[in-house]
Enzyme design. Sequence first.
Site, PDB file in Angstrom:
ATOM      1  N   ASP A 171       0.770  -1.257   0.000  1.00  0.00           N
ATOM      2  CA  ASP A 171       0.000   0.000   0.000  1.00  0.00           C
ATOM      3  C   ASP A 171       0.798   1.302   0.000  1.00  0.00           C
ATOM      4  OD1 ASP A 171      -1.613  -2.089   0.772  1.00  0.00           O
ATOM      5  OD2 ASP A 171      -2.406  -1.111   2.546  1.00  0.00           O
ATOM      6  N   GLU A 403       3.944  -8.434  12.194  1.00  0.00           N
ATOM      7  CA  GLU A 403       3.496  -8.176  10.824  1.00  0.00           C
ATOM      8  C   GLU A 403       4.691  -7.854   9.918  1.00  0.00           C
ATOM      9  OE1 GLU A 403       0.630  -5.019  10.868  1.00  0.00           O
ATOM     10  OE2 GLU A 403       0.159  -5.179   8.731  1.00  0.00           O
TER      11      GLU A 403
HETATM   12  C1  DGY Z   1      -4.816  -1.664   5.534  1.00  0.00           C
HETATM   13  O1  DGY Z   1      -5.891  -1.312   5.988  1.00  0.00           O
HETATM   14  O2  DGY Z   1      -3.744  -1.207   5.903  1.00  0.00           O
HETATM   15  C2  DGY Z   1      -4.772  -2.741   4.515  1.00  0.00           C
HETATM   16  O3  DGY Z   1      -3.499  -2.970   4.064  1.00  0.00           O
HETATM   17  C3  DGY Z   1      -5.648  -2.493   3.317  1.00  0.00           C
HETATM   18  O4  DGY Z   1      -5.627  -3.685   2.542  1.00  0.00           O
END
Ligand code: DGY
Length: 439
Positions: A171, A403
């Site tokens: 992202d 994560e």
């Molecule tokens: C988030 O909300 O950070 C997710 O990566 C979206 O897929």
Amino acid sequence: MMITDDPFLDAAKEVLRSNRLNHFTKPAPRLYPYQWNWDTGFISMAYALYDESKVYEEYQSLFAGQWSNGMLPQIIFHEESDAYFPGPDFWMTDRSKLVSDVNSSGITMPAVHGFVMLYLLTKTTNLDNTSRFLKYIIPHIIESHAFMYEYRDPAAEALPCIIHPWESGTDNSPLYDKSLSLINIDKDTLPEYIRKDLKYRNAASHRPDNTDYDRFVYLVDLFRTRDYNQKHIINDCPFVIQDPLFIALLNYSNEALIEICQFLNMDYSIIDEWYTATNEAMYSKLFGSRDRFAAYDFCNSEFIEGITSSSMMPALTVPLSTEETKAMFGSFENDFIRKAHPSCPTTMPSHSNYEANRYWRGPIWLNLNYLLYKVFNLHGKKEMTDRLIHDSIDLVRGNGFFEYFNASKGQNDIACGSPDFSWTAAMYIVFKNELQGNN
Ligand code: DGY
């Protein structure tokens, strides 16, 4: 057979068990309460090694959200939760007639499911059940690829585009900084929203900032005001990117689907056409005369030169000459490996926008370590292959199933994002299995 004398393996399975809801596994205990598309793929690779029935359930749940145009959504909202933004009320995907009867977001994610299904087929201990399951799921996966070529390939180049950073899976990557910065946001017309991701440990320094979120929200609003009509969206969207990771995974899955179809005696002529065309286009357009693969910003008609680990990923399928691979791996090792420890940062550490702790702007993610491991393995780079496996295992053993992890040299507290993250646990299980196979 799995190694059984490792307490971390039991702990990894426990993470998956505790994140499992009805028939699917959420990515993390609190931060991500729904079913995510590419997470399901990586998580299922681990289940393929010790409980295949869970793979079938995961995929039935995921594909229950597939739209009638073939799009496989990024998030499936099976259960009510107010712990995440944006939820179903914000997406308003019921404005489209194409949705299934399970609520979902209105964008897609990297196409990992072809190669995950090949992984299942390779590892299965029950060929009858797995073949039956594959006969059911493969046509749906092919439809999700057809969606990419039909609706996301505006110049018919066999290089499907993303229309939102969330579609990339990575992202907040610096790859998208310039394209996002060129989107003009009018605060008066931007829908109001409240982020729910900022209440967790170190969120302000680990999660995307508000400037990015304004743009994420702006794009969702643009999609819903076009009732999720893909043709209108592609025409009007100010963020249309040919992303090397997104396209590489699609073609890696195309390659896997061909192998599965051959095994199942299914027709794969269309997949063969996609595969060849996408390989040729990744090479001619995204590699060109570079020593790695670039992204291309469709709206601003410019290349975004390679600065992330995604710039190597098309080497999963694109044939390269010895000189080309030497140059690509050489510059990668110089930029990424020597300047960081452990392996492998997702953004080049010397890049001006590298951020050691922030979401997809530098830290190590175990799913990308797995994909890089496959790239190096395919090209016979034993030293890097070993390093990626051992660094991934050590990261988990030293820090827990976080994560993501800070890759800068000499750091102490390197755990980032959510604890007990499902795909970190899954990749630990997968890496341990690879290690056993390699010894
Ligand atoms: C988030 O909300 O950070 C997710 O990566 C979206 O897929």
